[in-house]
Design an enzyme around this catalytic site. Sequence first.
Site, short mmCIF file in Angstrom:
data_model
loop_
_atom_site.label_atom_id
_atom_site.label_comp_id
_atom_site.label_asym_id
_atom_site.label_seq_id
_atom_site.Cartn_x
_atom_site.Cartn_y
_atom_site.Cartn_z
N TYR A 14 0.84 -1.21 0.00
CA TYR A 14 0.00 0.00 0.00
C TYR A 14 0.87 1.26 0.00
O TYR A 14 0.64 2.20 -0.76
CB TYR A 14 -0.88 -0.06 1.24
CG TYR A 14 -1.87 1.07 1.42
CD1 TYR A 14 -3.05 1.11 0.69
CD2 TYR A 14 -1.65 2.08 2.37
CE1 TYR A 14 -3.98 2.13 0.88
CE2 TYR A 14 -2.57 3.10 2.57
CZ TYR A 14 -3.73 3.11 1.83
OH TYR A 14 -4.64 4.13 2.02
N LYS A 69 1.02 4.06 -2.87
CA LYS A 69 0.68 5.46 -2.57
C LYS A 69 1.84 6.39 -2.91
O LYS A 69 1.63 7.54 -3.31
CB LYS A 69 0.27 5.59 -1.10
CG LYS A 69 -1.08 4.93 -0.76
CD LYS A 69 -2.18 5.34 -1.68
CE LYS A 69 -3.58 5.06 -1.15
NZ LYS A 69 -4.63 5.37 -2.14
N1 LIG Z 1 -10.25 6.17 5.12
C1 LIG Z 1 -9.08 6.69 5.45
O1 LIG Z 1 -8.86 7.14 6.59
C2 LIG Z 1 -7.98 6.77 4.43
C3 LIG Z 1 -6.69 7.12 4.87
C4 LIG Z 1 -5.66 7.24 3.95
C5 LIG Z 1 -5.94 7.02 2.59
N2 LIG Z 1 -7.20 6.66 2.19
C6 LIG Z 1 -7.42 6.43 0.77
O2 LIG Z 1 -8.64 7.06 0.37
C7 LIG Z 1 -9.26 6.27 -0.64
C8 LIG Z 1 -10.70 5.97 -0.25
O3 LIG Z 1 -10.70 5.17 0.91
P1 LIG Z 1 -12.03 4.75 1.68
O4 LIG Z 1 -11.67 4.71 3.11
O5 LIG Z 1 -13.19 5.56 1.23
O6 LIG Z 1 -12.20 3.23 1.18
P2 LIG Z 1 -13.52 2.33 1.07
O7 LIG Z 1 -13.05 0.92 1.23
O8 LIG Z 1 -14.59 2.83 1.95
O9 LIG Z 1 -14.00 2.55 -0.45
C9 LIG Z 1 -13.22 2.14 -1.52
C10 LIG Z 1 -14.10 1.97 -2.74
O10 LIG Z 1 -13.27 1.58 -3.85
C11 LIG Z 1 -13.95 0.58 -4.60
N3 LIG Z 1 -12.97 -0.24 -5.31
C12 LIG Z 1 -12.07 -1.09 -4.77
N4 LIG Z 1 -11.39 -1.73 -5.74
C13 LIG Z 1 -11.84 -1.25 -6.92
C14 LIG Z 1 -11.51 -1.51 -8.27
N5 LIG Z 1 -10.58 -2.42 -8.59
N6 LIG Z 1 -12.14 -0.81 -9.23
C15 LIG Z 1 -13.09 0.12 -8.91
N7 LIG Z 1 -13.47 0.37 -7.63
C16 LIG Z 1 -12.84 -0.30 -6.66
C17 LIG Z 1 -14.69 -0.22 -3.54
O11 LIG Z 1 -15.77 -0.98 -4.13
C18 LIG Z 1 -15.18 0.87 -2.60
O12 LIG Z 1 -16.44 1.36 -2.99
C19 LIG Z 1 -8.38 5.04 -0.83
O13 LIG Z 1 -7.49 5.24 -1.91
C20 LIG Z 1 -7.59 4.96 0.45
O14 LIG Z 1 -6.36 4.30 0.28
C21 LIG Z 1 -8.21 6.52 3.08
#
Ligand SMILES: NC(=O)c1ccc[n+]([C@@H]2O[C@H](COP(=O)([O-])OP(=O)(O)OC[C@H]3O[C@@H](n4cnc5c(N)ncnc54)[C@H](O)[C@@H]3O)[C@@H](O)[C@H]2O)c1
Length: 307
Positions: A165, A169
């Site tokens: 990851y 990133k």
């Molecule tokens: N939530 C946090 O605190 C946090 C922290 C750092 C980074 N991020 C980043 O923010 C982004 C969103 O995270 P989140 O927490 O909303 O995640 P989440 O798991 O709630 O949502 C992710 C979405 O991506 C979709 N997805 C996954 N694989 C896919 C694919 N191959 N093709 C199309 N869609 C796909 C899933 O179906 C889901 O709807 C991510 O890139 C994550 O790495 C989140």
Amino acid sequence: MAGFLEGKNIAVTGGGAGIGKAIALACADEGANVVVADYGVAMDGSDPTSEVADAAVAEIRARGAGAVAVAGDISAFDVGEEVVAAACDTWGSIDGVVCPAGVLRERMLFNMAEDEWDAVIAVHLKGHFNVYRAAFARMRKQETGGSLVGFTSAAFTASTAQANYSAAKGGIVSLTRSAAMTAASLRMRGGPAINANCIAPVARTRMSENVPFEIETGEPEDIAPMAIYLMSDAGRDVNAQIYTVVGRRISVWNQPVELRTMWAPGDRWSPAEIADLLPSTIGQEPNPFIDDLERRMAQMAQDEAGG
Ligand SMILES: NC(=O)c1ccc[n+]([C@@H]2O[C@H](COP(=O)([O-])OP(=O)(O)OC[C@H]3O[C@@H](n4cnc5c(N)ncnc54)[C@H](O)[C@@H]3O)[C@@H](O)[C@H]2O)c1
């Protein structure tokens, strides 16, 4: 009053859940038509369903905005093109892409299986490439240009249990800076205004549920205004930046630069000369992430001792 994205056509990967969904809905509320690109998978990338994208599209349409679903796997090259084509074929242009689609396969580096590495790199890093590439190809031919908004994480700096990851990133940061440089060079030659930036979010979603230590956090809806600003006409001159967005806080990251230099006394360094001079000259930079790790591990040990 016109919304910040009035008349723009925006694609959001991962737009069916978590941060992506909050952004997709907020874009619609700001006057945009939205492509919801979501494979509808579990957090590890398994069990895809088109219901997730379809449900978000129904919600957006119920708010009075245009929306179409693309329920493909964003790590497939053709799906990037499909997502961008969905906006262009339906509404005539692609004005912004936002890429929060993501999965997690957590494991220490020394235990990580090849498929755990491949899956995370494919969805995050290649997923960004697929969408950026298809969108940029259209945006450079549009007078109005467009915006690329990548999703990284503070884990791009390093991560103890998520080497895949973290690497993905970090790759997204470099890919986005490269897109921003390309965009800047086109603009210097009279081309359209295209900007590329990254958001490193923190928000309460299923992805952040299992973090084993206390973190500063907020809601997915807190992330959306920054993504919208970066894609709006007001934000178009912001380029090649990484912003942390969490709750009420937005912070900008530094740009990587060389800090100090030492020169070989002769034609070329010998290992002995480096050993002699490095500690007293360019030495080692303090690493805030190792310091932070030490603090967190001490905290976890204290919590465990206290039951
Ligand atoms: N939530 C946090 O605190 C946090 C922290 C750092 C980074 N991020 C980043 O923010 C982004 C969103 O995270 P989140 O927490 O909303 O995640 P989440 O798991 O709630 O949502 C992710 C979405 O991506 C979709 N997805 C996954 N694989 C896919 C694919 N191959 N093709 C199309 N869609 C796909 C899933 O179906 C889901 O709807 C991510 O890139 C994550 O790495 C989140």
